[in-house]
Design a protein around this motif. Structure first.
Motif, short mmCIF file in Angstrom:
data_model
loop_
_atom_site.label_atom_id
_atom_site.label_comp_id
_atom_site.label_asym_id
_atom_site.label_seq_id
_atom_site.Cartn_x
_atom_site.Cartn_y
_atom_site.Cartn_z
N LYS A 203 3.29 14.64 -5.20
CA LYS A 203 4.03 13.72 -5.01
C LYS A 203 4.22 12.52 -4.96
O LYS A 203 3.42 12.14 -5.52
CB LYS A 203 3.26 13.61 -3.29
CG LYS A 203 2.82 15.00 -2.54
CD LYS A 203 1.76 14.81 -1.69
CE LYS A 203 1.59 16.16 -1.24
NZ LYS A 203 0.71 16.95 -1.73
N THR A 204 5.55 11.66 -4.76
CA THR A 204 5.43 9.94 -5.56
C THR A 204 4.25 9.14 -4.55
O THR A 204 5.16 9.16 -2.92
CB THR A 204 7.23 10.45 -5.22
OG1 THR A 204 7.79 11.12 -5.71
CG2 THR A 204 7.56 8.80 -6.20
N VAL A 205 4.22 8.91 -5.49
CA VAL A 205 4.09 7.86 -4.70
C VAL A 205 4.06 5.59 -5.17
O VAL A 205 4.02 5.25 -4.49
CB VAL A 205 2.09 7.54 -5.31
CG1 VAL A 205 1.23 6.20 -4.84
CG2 VAL A 205 1.87 8.48 -5.30
N THR B 83 0.89 -1.35 0.19
CA THR B 83 -0.20 -0.10 -0.50
C THR B 83 0.51 1.49 0.11
O THR B 83 1.97 0.94 0.81
CB THR B 83 -1.02 -0.17 1.50
OG1 THR B 83 -1.68 -1.12 1.40
CG2 THR B 83 -2.34 1.29 1.06
N ALA B 84 0.58 2.55 -0.75
CA ALA B 84 1.33 3.11 -0.80
C ALA B 84 0.49 4.85 -0.99
O ALA B 84 -1.36 4.55 -1.56
CB ALA B 84 1.88 3.42 -2.41
N ASP B 85 0.54 6.16 -0.59
CA ASP B 85 -0.36 7.06 -0.78
C ASP B 85 0.72 8.60 -0.54
O ASP B 85 1.94 8.05 -0.88
CB ASP B 85 -0.92 7.36 1.19
CG ASP B 85 -0.03 7.10 1.61
OD1 ASP B 85 0.27 7.42 1.82
OD2 ASP B 85 -0.10 6.74 3.16
N GLU B 86 -0.16 9.31 -0.59
CA GLU B 86 0.84 10.24 -0.89
C GLU B 86 2.52 11.28 0.56
O GLU B 86 3.12 11.32 -0.42
CB GLU B 86 0.55 12.07 -0.66
CG GLU B 86 -1.09 11.63 -2.05
CD GLU B 86 -1.63 13.03 -2.45
OE1 GLU B 86 -1.61 13.69 -0.86
OE2 GLU B 86 -2.38 13.03 -3.31
N LYS B 87 2.31 10.26 1.09
CA LYS B 87 3.29 10.45 1.92
C LYS B 87 4.44 8.88 2.65
O LYS B 87 5.47 9.28 2.47
CB LYS B 87 2.08 10.77 3.22
CG LYS B 87 1.87 11.89 3.89
CD LYS B 87 1.17 11.94 5.04
CE LYS B 87 0.68 13.41 4.94
NZ LYS B 87 0.11 13.58 6.30
N HIS B 88 3.95 8.16 2.05
CA HIS B 88 4.27 6.83 1.81
C HIS B 88 4.55 6.32 0.86
O HIS B 88 3.47 5.16 0.70
CB HIS B 88 4.54 5.30 2.88
CG HIS B 88 4.33 6.96 4.77
ND1 HIS B 88 2.61 6.84 4.76
CD2 HIS B 88 4.83 6.24 5.36
CE1 HIS B 88 2.82 7.69 6.15
NE2 HIS B 88 4.25 7.27 6.36
N LEU B 89 5.74 6.41 0.24
CA LEU B 89 5.32 5.55 -1.29
C LEU B 89 6.30 4.00 -1.51
O LEU B 89 6.97 3.81 -0.17
CB LEU B 89 6.55 5.93 -2.59
CG LEU B 89 8.88 6.13 -1.71
CD1 LEU B 89 8.87 4.90 -2.38
CD2 LEU B 89 9.23 7.61 -2.42
N GLN B 90 5.90 3.42 -2.66
CA GLN B 90 6.32 2.21 -3.11
C GLN B 90 7.13 1.92 -3.77
O GLN B 90 7.53 2.31 -4.65
CB GLN B 90 5.70 1.36 -2.46
CG GLN B 90 3.86 0.84 -1.59
CD GLN B 90 5.14 -0.37 -0.33
OE1 GLN B 90 5.96 -0.52 -0.69
NE2 GLN B 90 4.52 0.66 0.61
#
Length: 211
Positions: free
Chosen positions: A199-201, A79-86
């Motif tokens: 933002k990097t996702v 799982t990724a979001d705008e604060k935690h990329l994968q």
């Protein structure tokens, strides 16, 4: 005046020789019985173990050997979001949790358009390849644009990507969408980066082999 002398009461049986012999005999008999009981217990345990093993063998023969289940090969989708990329390998899905929707996003490829072999068999220095971005399982409309994706090689050099067809793709619940991007790649490692609202996702790694 003579005072009668009192004697301490003796313990029952221990003041008579016959009873002492009887007591010793009873002790010997009790010890022998204990030894026989222990031996019978050990033999009984062995017999019970043998019966248990025999019963288990018959059960396997009747029902067949039960296979040991192997662990599932499928891995959970990161799982990724705008604060935690994968960071994943190309072809791997990422579950993107974004403010407007959640969707599974996957980058595949690149599918290389290899040129004809040159005389002498020298491999080409560059190749055209197509990357495909797929959006699926969207919980609400989610749109991606060609400009949301960038690529660079292992030396940090930017690789220009151009859309093949539509410049945007929108996935809705029950309706996946795809976006195709084309670039010119040199041999070696490279990566595709997806940004949402700047933002990097997710980042997908891949490699190009030209030999």
């Amino acid at each position: 005046m003579n005072t009668p002398r009192r004697t301490a009461p003796s313990r029952a049986g221990f003041g008579l020789p016959g009873l002492r012999r009887l007591t010793r005999t009873a002790c010997r008999l009790a010890l022998a019985a204990a030894v026989l009981t222990a031996a019978a217990g050990c033999g009984g345990g062995h017999a019970a173990s043998s019966r248990s093993a025999d019963d288990g063998s018959r059960t396997v023969q009747d029902l067949g050997a039960v296979p040991i289940p192997s662990p599932p090969s499928d891995r959970a989708t990161p799982t990724a979001d705008e604060k935690h990329l994968q960071l994943v390998a190309v072809g791997s899905p990422v579950r993107a949790q974004l403010p407007e929707a959640t969707a599974v996003v996957r980058a595949s490829g690149p599918t290389e358009d290899l040129p004809d072999p040159t005389p002498g068999g020298k491999p080409p220095e560059h190749v055209t390849g197509a990357l495909t971005i797929t959006l699926d399982q969207a919980t609400a409309p989610l749109t991606v644009q060609a400009g949301d994706f960038t690529s660079r090689d292992e030396d940090g050099k930017d690789i220009t990507l151009t859309p093949s067809g539509a410049t945007t793709a929108t996935a809705t619940p029950g309706h996946p969408a795809t976006l195709a991007l084309t670039g010119t790649f040199a041999a070696g490692a490279a990566q595709l980066t997806w940004r949402h609202d700047g933002k990097t996702v997710a980042v997908w790694d891949f490699s190009i082999e030209l030999d």
